[in-house]
Write an enzyme that holds these catalytic residues in place. Sequence first.
Site, PDB file in Angstrom:
ATOM      1  N   ALA A  33     -45.529 -28.178  15.486  1.00  0.00           N
ATOM      2  CA  ALA A  33     -44.413 -28.625  16.323  1.00  0.00           C
ATOM      3  C   ALA A  33     -43.307 -29.161  15.420  1.00  0.00           C
ATOM      4  CB  ALA A  33     -44.890 -29.672  17.314  1.00  0.00           C
ATOM      5  N   ASN A  34     -42.372 -29.905  15.964  1.00  0.00           N
ATOM      6  CA  ASN A  34     -41.291 -30.470  15.155  1.00  0.00           C
ATOM      7  C   ASN A  34     -40.853 -31.805  15.760  1.00  0.00           C
ATOM      8  OD1 ASN A  34     -38.919 -30.021  17.031  1.00  0.00           O
ATOM      9  ND2 ASN A  34     -39.775 -27.933  16.889  1.00  0.00           N
TER      10      ASN A  34
END
Length: 227
Positions: A33-34
């Site tokens: 993810a980020n």
Amino acid sequence: EAVLGGAGPLSGRRVLVTSGPTVEPIDPVRYIANRSSGKQGHAIAQALRELGASVTLVSGPVQIPDPDGVVVVKVETARQMLEACQAALPADLAVCAAAVADWRVAEPAAEKTKKAEGVPPPTLQMVANPDILATLAAPGPNRPKLVVGFAAETENLIAHAKAKLARKGCDLIVANDVSQGSGTFGGDDNQVHLVGPHGVEDWPALSKLAVARRLAAHLAALLGGTK
Ligand code: CTP
Ligand code: CA
């Protein structure tokens, strides 16, 4: 009622906003993810609704509440986000504020990957995700009149944003420097530059909601009386 929008300059307009990160599975318990919080994208959905638009917000997993009066479609992966966006068309305006994962794991494991004595760490084979902004901005009968993207950069902000404007085929890029201070992930403030085909407009550091309201007003003016 939510889909009907309200009174205001964007009354009768359908708009699509993407927000948050996407998450891409590695196996059933792990993902890539980020750092996107979704704050700016969600604020834009709220601000467009305040101007009367019928808003569909397509969002990856975030820790913030859904804006009022907005249809929220929750997704995880980039491919799910693209599908949800296409299902929300036609729209007059699309604002892509999501931090879409550029790559996903080519073949996520069906079962949790286990450690074993003497077995080296796994390597991840990645493949490119679809570009949602470029797909929405591509010429075609369903292309929104106005397609807006973001550019989060840590260097050469304006040059990168101009290149993105051309590469994606969108009408406007909202560029923000995520390297330090205002605009960093998860913060409440943002300093942006509007990069269009005719030049660059530098905005002061503002709260993300103030950026959203100013952007919504700007986009309402650009859409003008075109129906
Ligand atoms: N975007 C998208 N789909 C993707 C990648 C990006 O819709 N698969 C959108 C983002 O929502 C944003 C814009 O494209 O509006 C720019 O995203 P950004 O990550 O800054 O640009 P990229 O083209 O992915 O280039 P890079 O990450 O290499 O800077
Ligand atoms: Ca990217």
